[in-house]
Design a protein around this motif. Structure first.
Motif, PDB file in Angstrom:
ATOM      1  N   TYR A 150      19.711  13.139 -23.659  1.00 22.08           N
ATOM      2  CA  TYR A 150      19.625  12.190 -24.773  1.00 22.08           C
ATOM      3  C   TYR A 150      20.766  12.368 -25.774  1.00 22.08           C
ATOM      4  O   TYR A 150      21.364  11.385 -26.227  1.00 22.08           O
ATOM      5  CB  TYR A 150      18.273  12.353 -25.477  1.00 22.08           C
ATOM      6  CG  TYR A 150      18.006  11.308 -26.526  1.00 22.08           C
ATOM      7  CD1 TYR A 150      17.642  10.013 -26.163  1.00 22.08           C
ATOM      8  CD2 TYR A 150      18.114  11.600 -27.883  1.00 22.08           C
ATOM      9  CE1 TYR A 150      17.396   9.037 -27.119  1.00 22.08           C
ATOM     10  CE2 TYR A 150      17.864  10.629 -28.844  1.00 22.08           C
ATOM     11  CZ  TYR A 150      17.513   9.364 -28.454  1.00 22.08           C
ATOM     12  OH  TYR A 150      17.274   8.399 -29.408  1.00 22.08           O
TER      13      TYR A 150
ATOM     14  N   TRP B 111      23.913  10.886 -24.363  1.00 23.26           N
ATOM     15  CA  TRP B 111      23.892   9.423 -24.426  1.00 23.26           C
ATOM     16  C   TRP B 111      24.095   8.947 -25.866  1.00 23.26           C
ATOM     17  O   TRP B 111      24.755   7.943 -26.104  1.00 23.26           O
ATOM     18  CB  TRP B 111      22.567   8.890 -23.891  1.00 23.26           C
ATOM     19  CG  TRP B 111      22.277   9.282 -22.475  1.00 23.26           C
ATOM     20  CD1 TRP B 111      23.194   9.605 -21.509  1.00 23.26           C
ATOM     21  CD2 TRP B 111      20.991   9.391 -21.859  1.00 23.26           C
ATOM     22  NE1 TRP B 111      22.559   9.903 -20.336  1.00 23.26           N
ATOM     23  CE2 TRP B 111      21.206   9.785 -20.514  1.00 23.26           C
ATOM     24  CE3 TRP B 111      19.685   9.201 -22.293  1.00 23.26           C
ATOM     25  CZ2 TRP B 111      20.158   9.990 -19.623  1.00 23.26           C
ATOM     26  CZ3 TRP B 111      18.633   9.397 -21.404  1.00 23.26           C
ATOM     27  CH2 TRP B 111      18.873   9.783 -20.088  1.00 23.26           C
ATOM     28  N   TYR B 112      23.521   9.670 -26.803  1.00 15.88           N
ATOM     29  CA  TYR B 112      23.665   9.310 -28.213  1.00 15.88           C
ATOM     30  C   TYR B 112      25.135   9.421 -28.622  1.00 15.88           C
ATOM     31  O   TYR B 112      25.671   8.548 -29.316  1.00 15.88           O
ATOM     32  CB  TYR B 112      22.808  10.241 -29.079  1.00 15.88           C
ATOM     33  CG  TYR B 112      22.139   9.549 -30.235  1.00 15.88           C
ATOM     34  CD1 TYR B 112      20.769   9.333 -30.236  1.00 15.88           C
ATOM     35  CD2 TYR B 112      22.865   9.100 -31.328  1.00 15.88           C
ATOM     36  CE1 TYR B 112      20.139   8.699 -31.295  1.00 15.88           C
ATOM     37  CE2 TYR B 112      22.251   8.457 -32.388  1.00 15.88           C
ATOM     38  CZ  TYR B 112      20.889   8.269 -32.364  1.00 15.88           C
ATOM     39  OH  TYR B 112      20.267   7.612 -33.418  1.00 15.88           O
TER      40      TYR B 112
ATOM     41  N   SER C 249      27.117   6.557 -27.163  1.00 16.43           N
ATOM     42  CA  SER C 249      26.843   5.302 -27.874  1.00 16.43           C
ATOM     43  C   SER C 249      27.546   5.273 -29.224  1.00 16.43           C
ATOM     44  O   SER C 249      28.076   4.232 -29.640  1.00 16.43           O
ATOM     45  CB  SER C 249      25.332   5.115 -28.064  1.00 16.43           C
ATOM     46  OG  SER C 249      24.676   4.987 -26.819  1.00 16.43           O
TER      47      SER C 249
ATOM     48  N   LEU D 232      22.843   4.767 -24.731  1.00 12.06           N
ATOM     49  CA  LEU D 232      21.417   4.995 -24.959  1.00 12.06           C
ATOM     50  C   LEU D 232      20.527   3.993 -24.231  1.00 12.06           C
ATOM     51  O   LEU D 232      19.531   4.380 -23.616  1.00 12.06           O
ATOM     52  CB  LEU D 232      21.126   4.938 -26.461  1.00 12.06           C
ATOM     53  CG  LEU D 232      21.342   6.233 -27.230  1.00 12.06           C
ATOM     54  CD1 LEU D 232      21.164   5.991 -28.721  1.00 12.06           C
ATOM     55  CD2 LEU D 232      20.391   7.317 -26.751  1.00 12.06           C
TER      56      LEU D 232
ATOM     57  N   GLY E 215      12.746   7.770 -28.016  1.00 11.27           N
ATOM     58  CA  GLY E 215      14.190   7.571 -27.969  1.00 11.27           C
ATOM     59  C   GLY E 215      14.608   6.237 -28.546  1.00 11.27           C
ATOM     60  O   GLY E 215      15.659   6.127 -29.186  1.00 11.27           O
TER      61      GLY E 215
ATOM     62  N   ILE F 220      17.175   5.107 -32.151  1.00 14.29           N
ATOM     63  CA  ILE F 220      18.354   4.246 -32.093  1.00 14.29           C
ATOM     64  C   ILE F 220      18.600   3.567 -33.439  1.00 14.29           C
ATOM     65  O   ILE F 220      19.743   3.282 -33.815  1.00 14.29           O
ATOM     66  CB  ILE F 220      18.190   3.188 -30.983  1.00 14.29           C
ATOM     67  CG1 ILE F 220      18.248   3.853 -29.599  1.00 14.29           C
ATOM     68  CG2 ILE F 220      19.260   2.114 -31.073  1.00 14.29           C
ATOM     69  CD1 ILE F 220      18.037   2.891 -28.452  1.00 14.29           C
TER      70      ILE F 220
END
Length: 280
Positions: free
Chosen positions: A69, A72-73, A76, A228, A250, A254
């Motif tokens: 996570y 991915w964060y 992004s 994300l 999750g 965002i």
């Protein structure tokens, strides 16, 4: 019926409409928050107000070795930041050119921008895939950012050009009399006055990579390069088939960077042209 009575009825209807829209907007959000606080992984066993709420899903996102996570964060945030800054700068230059100069092909270019907005983005997916594969940017964040920035130019250019047209040209002429060149007028006169519309462009282009799923799904293959939206899809697909509670947790997070950017740009969105006022 008196005018006073009509006014009260109109105000009541307006408030009822606002309340109705608030329910439509906040009801799914409250359910998502409730699901993210429910124990377990099932979607159907969750409730909007959990009896035994827990933060285990949020903790898992940041501490579990099986979770990507944070990666991915980071991806992004990188894509969103570059997309926002790049779109603002490139769009401002293009819009300034179409707003302030007269050149061969100007009208054709404006109509082309308008025409490009009429076609759905799905039509260009195959062409974009082949193009990025040809130049070696397929399955890269750089290729994704290139598509985001380029794809938003037609809409953003029209939006910003319309705003530039409202800025008096007399300011440009006065600056040139004082010795300013083309770039001087652009950076010192036009951009400060255009902060409100540029803030709108920056916010919309920052939001897009966080919420877009289709384009990353087509262009990215390496899980370490997922954004994300694409990464969270794995929580309810393949080996993570039923982790709806982690998916909800999750998804809620965002909103944090988007809210921070909105708060940072809020003063430009509210103050309007007064932020770029000039002294006589």
């Amino acid at each position: 019926m008196s005018i006073k009575t009509k006014s009260r009825i109109e105000v009541t209807l307006i408030y009822l409409f606002i309340a109705f829209m608030a329910v439509i907007i906040f009801y799914p959000l409250l359910w998502t928050i409730g699901i993210s606080l429910n124990p377990g992984t099932s979607l159907y066993s969750g409730s909007m107000i959990p009896e035994n709420w827990t933060l285990e899903h949020y903790k898992w996102l940041f501490t579990s070795p099986d979770s990507d996570y944070l990666l991915w964060y980071k991806n992004s945030l990188i894509v969103a930041s570059v997309n926002s800054i790049g779109s603002v700068f490139i769009t401002a230059l293009i819009a300034y050119s179409f707003s302030r100069y007269r050149f061969v092909g100007r009208k054709f270019g404006l109509y082309s921008f308008l025409l490009l907005q009429m076609f759905p983005s799905l039509m260009s997916m195959v062409a974009l895939y082949i193009f990025l594969n040809t130049i070696g940017l397929l399955d890269t964040l750089g290729g994704l950012m290139l598509v985001y920035i380029g794809g938003q130019i037609p809409f953003n250019a029209w939006l910003v050009k319309g705003y530039f047209d409202t800025i008096p040209r007399e300011l440009d002429e006065a600056a040139r009399i004082d010795g300013a060149g083309h770039l001087g007028v652009f950076f010192k006169i036009v951009l400060p006055l255009a902060k409100p519309i540029l803030a709108v462009v920056a916010l919309f282009n920052f939001m897009a990579p966080f919420t877009d799923f289709l384009l990353p799904r087509i262009l990215l293959r390496d899980p370490e390069k997922y954004t994300l939206a694409l990464g969270l899809f794995n929580f309810i697909n393949n080996q993570f088939a039923n982790n709806f509670t982690r998916f909800a947790a999750g998804s809620i997070l965002i909103a944090l960077p988007i809210a921070l950017v909105f708060l940072f740009l809020q003063r430009y969105l509210i103050t309007g042209l007064t932020a770029g006022g000039t002294k006589g």
